[in-house]
Design a protein around this motif. Structure first.
Motif, PDB file in Angstrom:
ATOM      1  N   HIS A  88      34.231  41.151  47.654  1.00  0.00           N
ATOM      2  CA  HIS A  88      35.246  41.616  46.708  1.00  0.00           C
ATOM      3  C   HIS A  88      35.114  43.133  46.505  1.00  0.00           C
ATOM      4  O   HIS A  88      36.108  43.843  46.462  1.00  0.00           O
ATOM      5  N   GLU A  91      36.672  44.953  49.352  1.00  0.00           N
ATOM      6  CA  GLU A  91      38.137  45.026  49.206  1.00  0.00           C
ATOM      7  C   GLU A  91      38.516  46.171  48.272  1.00  0.00           C
ATOM      8  O   GLU A  91      39.465  46.911  48.540  1.00  0.00           O
ATOM      9  N   TRP A 124      49.426  44.937  48.031  1.00  0.00           N
ATOM     10  CA  TRP A 124      47.995  44.785  47.795  1.00  0.00           C
ATOM     11  C   TRP A 124      47.737  44.047  46.492  1.00  0.00           C
ATOM     12  O   TRP A 124      46.921  43.121  46.455  1.00  0.00           O
ATOM     13  N   HIS A 128      45.959  40.577  46.330  1.00  0.00           N
ATOM     14  CA  HIS A 128      44.626  40.606  45.725  1.00  0.00           C
ATOM     15  C   HIS A 128      44.537  39.618  44.558  1.00  0.00           C
ATOM     16  O   HIS A 128      43.552  38.884  44.434  1.00  0.00           O
ATOM     17  N   SER A 132      42.313  36.919  46.428  1.00  0.00           N
ATOM     18  CA  SER A 132      40.928  37.317  46.128  1.00  0.00           C
ATOM     19  C   SER A 132      40.528  37.012  44.693  1.00  0.00           C
ATOM     20  O   SER A 132      39.450  36.466  44.448  1.00  0.00           O
TER      21      SER A 132
END
Length: 146
Positions: A88, A91, A124, A128, A132
């Protein structure tokens, strides 16, 4: 490509906040909404013909706020012993590198960077959050993060 085309094209990149983007962790959801507001600020600047003038300050706000958000999110994940923390963080680092590259590009008066920034932020942020951040959602909630 005229300015009017760029403005109309940019409207496609605006994010309408939706409950599906919420994790149910108030502080993180609030941060994500703030990032959406910064995208909107750029859209408004573009539509008012001030995109070039306000691009650098908006990029700075995005950079500053995401750093703040990432630190908070990473702290929560660390406290909750989130097992995928390192990935993470990577990222987040890639995001920061991309923003720095756009900041450098904006200094060259590249007229496409504002549209590129809005498109990148939308894609993004949504990815995300939906991919994520969803991975840590249950772990953070279980640890009591609000």
């Amino acid at each position: 490509m005229g300015a009017n085309f760029l403005i109309k094209e940019s409207l496609m990149f605006f994010i309408d906040w939706d409950k599906k983007y919420e994790l149910g962790i108030k502080s993180i959801d609030d941060d994500h909404q703030k990032l959406v507001a910064l995208i909107d600020e750029l859209l408004v600047a573009l539509s008012n013909g001030k995109g070039r003038e306000l691009l650098a300050p908006i990029i700075k706000k995005v950079e500053d706020y995401t750093l703040y958000h990432f630190r908070r999110e990473e702290f929560f994940m660390k406290c909750a012993k989130y097992p995928n923390l390192e990935n993470h963080i990577i990222e987040h680092q890639h995001f920061i590198e991309k923003i720095k590259a756009m900041k450098a590009k904006s200094r060259l008066n590249d007229s496409t960077v504002a549209i590129e920034l809005m498109k990148f932020l939308k894609e993004w942020l949504i990815n995300h959050i939906q991919v994520s951040d969803r991975k840590y959602e249950a772990i953070l909630k279980k640890s009591g993060v609000q």
